[in-house]
Write an enzyme that holds these catalytic residues in place. Structure first.
Site, PDB file in Angstrom:
ATOM      1  N   PRO A 175      29.320 -13.959  20.020  1.00 24.95           N
ATOM      2  CA  PRO A 175      30.310 -12.886  20.067  1.00 24.95           C
ATOM      3  C   PRO A 175      29.708 -11.491  20.207  1.00 24.95           C
ATOM      4  O   PRO A 175      30.268 -10.635  20.896  1.00 24.95           O
ATOM      5  CB  PRO A 175      31.053 -13.044  18.735  1.00 24.95           C
ATOM      6  CG  PRO A 175      30.941 -14.491  18.419  1.00 24.95           C
ATOM      7  CD  PRO A 175      29.569 -14.878  18.888  1.00 24.95           C
ATOM      8  N   GLY A 181      33.237 -17.582  14.382  1.00 20.85           N
ATOM      9  CA  GLY A 181      32.173 -18.577  14.409  1.00 20.85           C
ATOM     10  C   GLY A 181      30.815 -17.921  14.316  1.00 20.85           C
ATOM     11  O   GLY A 181      30.688 -16.789  13.844  1.00 20.85           O
ATOM     12  N   CYS A 182      29.784 -18.604  14.770  1.00 19.54           N
ATOM     13  CA  CYS A 182      28.431 -18.047  14.753  1.00 19.54           C
ATOM     14  C   CYS A 182      28.431 -16.703  15.462  1.00 19.54           C
ATOM     15  O   CYS A 182      28.937 -16.570  16.578  1.00 19.54           O
ATOM     16  CB  CYS A 182      27.458 -19.004  15.446  1.00 19.54           C
ATOM     17  SG  CYS A 182      25.773 -18.363  15.585  1.00 19.54           S
ATOM     18  N   TYR A 183      27.843 -15.680  14.854  1.00 16.36           N
ATOM     19  CA  TYR A 183      27.997 -14.316  15.362  1.00 16.36           C
ATOM     20  C   TYR A 183      27.090 -13.955  16.535  1.00 16.36           C
ATOM     21  O   TYR A 183      27.270 -12.904  17.152  1.00 16.36           O
ATOM     22  CB  TYR A 183      27.837 -13.294  14.245  1.00 16.36           C
ATOM     23  CG  TYR A 183      26.648 -13.436  13.304  1.00 16.36           C
ATOM     24  CD1 TYR A 183      25.405 -13.923  13.713  1.00 16.36           C
ATOM     25  CD2 TYR A 183      26.774 -13.043  11.967  1.00 16.36           C
ATOM     26  CE1 TYR A 183      24.335 -14.016  12.842  1.00 16.36           C
ATOM     27  CE2 TYR A 183      25.704 -13.132  11.082  1.00 16.36           C
ATOM     28  CZ  TYR A 183      24.482 -13.619  11.526  1.00 16.36           C
ATOM     29  OH  TYR A 183      23.416 -13.713  10.662  1.00 16.36           O
TER      30      TYR A 183
END
Length: 211
Positions: free
Chosen positions: A20, A15-17
């Site tokens: 993470p 998903g959106c980095y």
């Protein structure tokens, strides 16, 4: 932290980095992190024009301190790896890119084990070809939301790029997002290969940051 023979690199999409990068940056044994684009064929992707690439996080870690199993359990327990009704496009693909046969085997083994409890995971496993770093404003995104932190940290580094590639910035990005607290970080740092005087200076500086 110095490079060593146990240092490994993995690239993953979940998903959106932004989140993470902060999640893995908080993990002892992770040496450095950066976000970017990988998994596709488009030349020179950017955030506004990534083509068929996926938002990914590149992790360099000390395999003597943290294992593939630990990292991939975090990976699968912290995003939705299911492609329900085909809703995921390439930008947010659940993705693992392996660099060699050892990684491919480890990824498949751990995926199979996770599927025993989670069901079939739609995570794509593909060979790594290239990683294209995202623009500087996307690196250590949560840390950079605290200008006082960046200003103080820049007294330790020669450039913003050097700061972004540091273990300290990876950890503090985790602090900024709430994945790590300063007490745990300070305890960990006592074991870093840093001269005592330099460590005292760094610890004093981070205690002064206004969060």
């Amino acid at each position: 932290m110095n490079e060593n023979k146990a240092e490994k690199t993995i690239t993953l999409g979940m998903g959106c980095y932004w989140s993470p990068e902060a999640l893995f940056g908080a993990v002892p044994g992770v040496i450095r992190t950066r976000v970017g684009f990988a998994g596709g064929t488009t030349a020179e992707p950017s955030y506004r024009s990534m083509g068929d690439h996926t938002e990914t996080v590149e992790l360099q870690f000390d395999a003597a301190l943290v294992s593939y199993d630990e990292l991939l359990e975090l990976f699968w327990n912290n995003h939705n790896p299911y492609n329900i009704n085909g809703y995921k496009d390439r930008q947010y693909q659940s993705l693992l890119l392996y660099r060699d046969d050892e990684q491919a085997e480890a990824f498949r083994r751990i995926k199979s084990r996770m599927e025993e409890t989670k069901g079939i995971l739609d995570t794509e496993l593909s060979p790594f070809n290239a990683f294209y770093p995202a623009e500087s404003r996307h690196q250590k995104y949560y840390l950079k939301r605290f200008p006082d932190a960046v200003e103080k940290l820049m007294s330790l580094y020669l450039s913003e790029e050097e700061l972004e590639r540091s273990t300290l910035a990876a950890r503090l990005n985790g602090v900024a997002k709430g994945f790590l607290n300063l007490e745990r970080l300070q305890n960990e740092m006592k074991g870093w290969p840093v001269a005592e005087d330099e460590l005292k200076k760094i610890l004093s500086l981070i205690r002064q940051i206004r969060w």
